[in-house]
Design an enzyme around this catalytic site. Structure first.
Site, mmCIF file in Angstrom:
data_model
loop_
_atom_site.group_PDB
_atom_site.id
_atom_site.type_symbol
_atom_site.label_atom_id
_atom_site.label_comp_id
_atom_site.label_asym_id
_atom_site.label_seq_id
_atom_site.Cartn_x
_atom_site.Cartn_y
_atom_site.Cartn_z
ATOM 1 N N HIS A 469 0.798 -1.223 0.000
ATOM 2 C CA HIS A 469 0.000 0.000 0.000
ATOM 3 C C HIS A 469 0.838 1.285 0.000
ATOM 4 C CE1 HIS A 469 -3.366 -2.569 2.046
ATOM 5 N NE2 HIS A 469 -3.324 -2.758 0.752
HETATM 6 C C1 LIG Z 1 0.181 -7.449 -4.885
HETATM 7 C C2 LIG Z 1 -0.767 -6.353 -4.454
HETATM 8 C C3 LIG Z 1 -1.847 -6.668 -3.635
HETATM 9 C C4 LIG Z 1 -2.720 -5.665 -3.215
HETATM 10 N N1 LIG Z 1 -3.850 -6.010 -2.549
HETATM 11 C C5 LIG Z 1 -4.816 -5.083 -2.354
HETATM 12 C C6 LIG Z 1 -6.089 -5.454 -1.869
HETATM 13 O O1 LIG Z 1 -6.377 -6.613 -1.650
HETATM 14 N N2 LIG Z 1 -7.008 -4.469 -1.701
HETATM 15 C C7 LIG Z 1 -6.739 -3.172 -1.960
HETATM 16 O O2 LIG Z 1 -7.596 -2.310 -1.751
HETATM 17 N N3 LIG Z 1 -5.535 -2.790 -2.414
HETATM 18 C C8 LIG Z 1 -4.586 -3.720 -2.671
HETATM 19 N N4 LIG Z 1 -3.408 -3.356 -3.221
HETATM 20 C C9 LIG Z 1 -3.137 -1.935 -3.427
HETATM 21 C C10 LIG Z 1 -3.933 -1.316 -4.577
HETATM 22 O O3 LIG Z 1 -4.089 -2.236 -5.621
HETATM 23 C C11 LIG Z 1 -3.216 -0.053 -5.034
HETATM 24 O O4 LIG Z 1 -3.131 0.859 -3.963
HETATM 25 C C12 LIG Z 1 -3.924 0.647 -6.186
HETATM 26 O O5 LIG Z 1 -4.104 -0.246 -7.257
HETATM 27 C C13 LIG Z 1 -3.108 1.846 -6.634
HETATM 28 O O6 LIG Z 1 -3.704 2.422 -7.762
HETATM 29 P P1 LIG Z 1 -2.938 3.498 -8.652
HETATM 30 O O7 LIG Z 1 -3.875 3.911 -9.697
HETATM 31 O O8 LIG Z 1 -2.345 4.508 -7.747
HETATM 32 O O9 LIG Z 1 -1.684 2.706 -9.262
HETATM 33 P P2 LIG Z 1 -1.670 1.424 -10.184
HETATM 34 O O10 LIG Z 1 -2.965 0.705 -10.140
HETATM 35 O O11 LIG Z 1 -0.444 0.665 -9.829
HETATM 36 O O12 LIG Z 1 -1.564 1.999 -11.663
HETATM 37 C C14 LIG Z 1 -0.443 2.628 -12.195
HETATM 38 C C15 LIG Z 1 -0.426 2.290 -13.671
HETATM 39 O O13 LIG Z 1 0.477 3.169 -14.338
HETATM 40 C C16 LIG Z 1 1.262 2.424 -15.236
HETATM 41 N N5 LIG Z 1 2.494 3.187 -15.412
HETATM 42 C C17 LIG Z 1 3.460 3.411 -14.502
HETATM 43 N N6 LIG Z 1 4.422 4.183 -15.025
HETATM 44 C C18 LIG Z 1 4.039 4.480 -16.276
HETATM 45 C C19 LIG Z 1 4.611 5.247 -17.315
HETATM 46 N N7 LIG Z 1 5.773 5.888 -17.148
HETATM 47 N N8 LIG Z 1 3.961 5.333 -18.504
HETATM 48 C C20 LIG Z 1 2.771 4.708 -18.680
HETATM 49 N N9 LIG Z 1 2.184 3.953 -17.719
HETATM 50 C C21 LIG Z 1 2.813 3.855 -16.541
HETATM 51 C C22 LIG Z 1 1.433 1.084 -14.555
HETATM 52 O O14 LIG Z 1 1.821 0.068 -15.448
HETATM 53 C C23 LIG Z 1 0.068 0.871 -13.943
HETATM 54 O O15 LIG Z 1 -0.805 0.247 -14.854
HETATM 55 C C24 LIG Z 1 -2.497 -4.322 -3.630
HETATM 56 C C25 LIG Z 1 -1.419 -4.016 -4.462
HETATM 57 C C26 LIG Z 1 -0.570 -5.022 -4.903
HETATM 58 C C27 LIG Z 1 0.566 -4.669 -5.825
#
Ligand SMILES: Cc1cc2nc3c(=O)[nH]c(=O)nc-3n(C[C@H](O)[C@H](O)[C@H](O)COP(=O)(O)OP(=O)(O)OC[C@H]3O[C@@H](n4cnc5c(N)ncnc54)[C@H](O)[C@@H]3O)c2cc1C
Length: 546
Positions: A469
């Site tokens: 997280h």
């Molecule tokens: C293994 C794991 C288990 C988890 N379990 C849970 C759970 O059970 N419940 C829960 O609520 N949360 C869970 N989480 C946390 C939750 O999934 C994350 O907090 C949430 O998905 C974050 O969302 P985000 O949009 O900030 O980032 P992300 O969903 O990580 O999205 C970022 C995106 O940007 C893309 N990206 C990055 N850099 C670039 C770039 N330079 N150019 C283009 N694209 C790029 C990436 O490929 C990715 O697709 C878990 C996370 C992980 C990794």
């Protein structure tokens, strides 16, 4: 090529924005995602999370620097690298945190972010299979369901939690998040409901929405202080895409700050040290990194009921694969963390400070240790929900392909290990409850030798890991009050035009729960703000594709 909005990162937040912003047919939206499309079937099969942890292509596989208070260990940080981002590789647990967490965000100088303000966005995002209530919505893109085939050990865990003094909680996202009960999950019909599936897939055919996968953004393009587009690497070439209204970074808590820094937005000294030309001095970029640190206790199980790899589960696997394919039921629908408890480590806590995840299998090294998964057993995770330790993310070079320097600085605040210590003791009490008696074998991890407080503290330092997280690296705040604030309460980057950050990085403080649902809420709210601000803060401009 130019669009009204360019969204970087098709993860939990990015897919929400792609959907909501392209609802207006006269608005054009481009979504850039570094990873491939989410076609692999193991993304969608909940138990496939074990494979996602090991994937070389669908996971960014980050590591922290050697952690000073964790014996110098470099900690594994998986993140999703495909459409849906980490919502395509997470454990699907649906937990929003404590209402007071959001009131605290608002009190830090972020009007519009109190629990009363954000609840409508949680509800809007949700299709709660149990139906509507004052806390839940139906008809939203994110399907929230009860597990369809929970393991029987999960009920045993709940009974054990009750014995340990916790109250039963059927809905951790209702009146109060405290107690013990079954997790609800972001699944639909027994399959993962990532934001790619819930938000993006149904609208992919909109003519005003362009999704480019395998597109790694390398920097934001500026005219003066105004963001006007994005440079990205695609099919071996560097390309540009223009943004006539705004560029929105949704690359997650690790990579949104990286992109800002690569674009010259960050701490002046740090940028100069890595050879990046400074566009705008913003010292908070990459700072304020927070994460939930987690320790796992593992117990052998004396009955053939768990999801450990055994002849029984291998043989049953064939039958369950058919069940999964036909009816979305059976053991392949497990999210690996079926039972939840949220508790206070001491009566003095004003909010619950501990979260427990119960897994009906033996887990070590993020389930990457397949040998350890063999045999009957179960695991109980415990994490400290509001750590005081702070880390940071820095560039090591101006090269966008260079590795990042991530320092979580776990347990560098002395209070944090004490919460973990108390949490460990409560976990042992739960595992020692009589409900588990018919199933309890030996304690495998940490084992009988770890008894005194110092031994437990040492065990935590030696074995604790992330529970995935990370947040806070582009934190939301009032620049007049907080020199480390990166975005304002409308998620606009301070001091720049046409640029927002919308993802988990904007959270100023960790919430007392999992972070996917809050990230989806953030993007839902951001979409409304972006629509409301359309044309008011920026002038149309054009960058044409290179
Ligand atoms: C293994 C794991 C288990 C988890 N379990 C849970 C759970 O059970 N419940 C829960 O609520 N949360 C869970 N989480 C946390 C939750 O999934 C994350 O907090 C949430 O998905 C974050 O969302 P985000 O949009 O900030 O980032 P992300 O969903 O990580 O999205 C970022 C995106 O940007 C893309 N990206 C990055 N850099 C670039 C770039 N330079 N150019 C283009 N694209 C790029 C990436 O490929 C990715 O697709 C878990 C996370 C992980 C990794």
């Amino acid at each position: 090529m130019a669009f009204d909005y360019v969204v970087v990162g098709g993860g939990s937040a990015g897919c929400v924005l792609a959907n909501r912003l392209s609802e207006e047919r006269d608005v054009t939206v481009c979504l850039l995602e570094a990873g491939p499309p989410d076609r692999h079937p193991l993304i969608h099969m909940p138990m496939g999370i074990i494979w996602m942890m090991r994937s070389k292509t669908l996971n960014w596989n980050f590591y922290t620097e050697g952690e000073p208070e964790m014996g110098g260990r470099r900690m594994f940080w998986p993140r999703g690298r495909t459409l849906g981002g980490s919502s395509s590789s997470n454990a699907m647990c649906y937990l929003r945190g404590h209402p007071a967490d959001y009131d605290e965000w608002a009190a830090l100088g972020n009007p519009g972010w109190s629990f009363a303000d954000v609840l409508p966005y949680f509800k809007r995002s949700e299709n709660q299979e149990r139906g509507t209530s004052p806390y839940h919505g139906t008809g939203g893109p994110l399907n929230v369901a009860d597990l369809r085939s929970p393991n029987r050990l999960t009920d045993v865990f709940i009974d054990a939690g009750l014995e340990a003094g916790l109250a039963f909680n059927k809905d951790f996202n209702g009146e109060s998040p405290e107690g013990v009960g079954p997790f609800q999950v972001t699944q639909k019909g027994g399959r993962r409901c990532s934001t790619a599936r819930g938000y993006l897939k149904p609208v992919r055919s909109r003519p005003n929405l362009t999704v480019i996968t395998d597109a790694y953004a390398t920097r934001v393009l500026f005219e003066g202080k105004r963001a006007v587009g994005v440079e990205y690497r695609h099919q071996g070439a560097l390309r540009k895409v223009g943004a006539e209204q705004e560029v929105i970074l949704s690359a997650g808590a690790i990579q949104s700050p990286r992109l800002l820094m690569l674009s010259g937005v960050g701490d002046r000294q740090q940028l100069e040290d890595t050879g990046v030309e400074v566009r705008h001095h913003l010292p908070g970029v990459g700072q304020n990194l927070q994460d939930h640190l987690d320790i796992i206790l593992v117990q052998a199980c004396t009955r053939p009921v768990s999801y450990g790899i055994t002849w029984r589960t291998v043989l049953r696997g064939g039958v369950d694969l058919v069940r999964y394919a036909h009816s979305g039921r059976g053991m392949f629908t497990t999210n690996g963390a079926e039972g939840c408890a949220v508790a206070r480590s001491s009566p003095g806590e004003t909010r619950p400070d501990l979260q427990f995840h119960f897994s009906p299998g033996k887990l070590r090294d993020h389930a990457r240790d397949l040998l350890f998964l063999c045999g009957e057993g179960y695991s109980l995770h415990v994490c400290n929900l509001r750590p005081k330790s702070r880390g940071d993310i820095r560039l090591t070079s101006a090269d966008p392909a260079a590795p990042l320097a991530i320092r979580a600085n776990y347990l560098t605040h002395p209070d944090d290990v004490e919460h973990m210590l108390r949490g460990f003791k409560l976990a042992r009490r739960i595992l020692g409850a009589s409900a588990f008696a018919p199933y309890r074998g030996v304690e495998i991890v940490p084992g009988d030798k770890v008894q005194s407080d110092d031994e437990i503290r040492d065990f935590i330092r030696a074995k604790a890991e992330t529970i995935y997280h990370p947040i806070g690296t582009c934190k939301m705040g009032d620049a007049a009050r907080d020199p480390l604030a990166v975005v304002d309460a409308r998620l606009r980057v301070h001091g720049l035009d046409g640029l927002r950050v919308v993802d988990a990085s904007i959270m100023p403080l960790l919430v007392g729960g999992n972070t996917n649902a809050p990230t989806v809420m953030i993007a839902e709210k951001a979409a409304d703000m972006i629509k409301a601000d359309r044309g008011t803060t920026v002038q149309p401009r054009a960058i044409r594709a290179a």
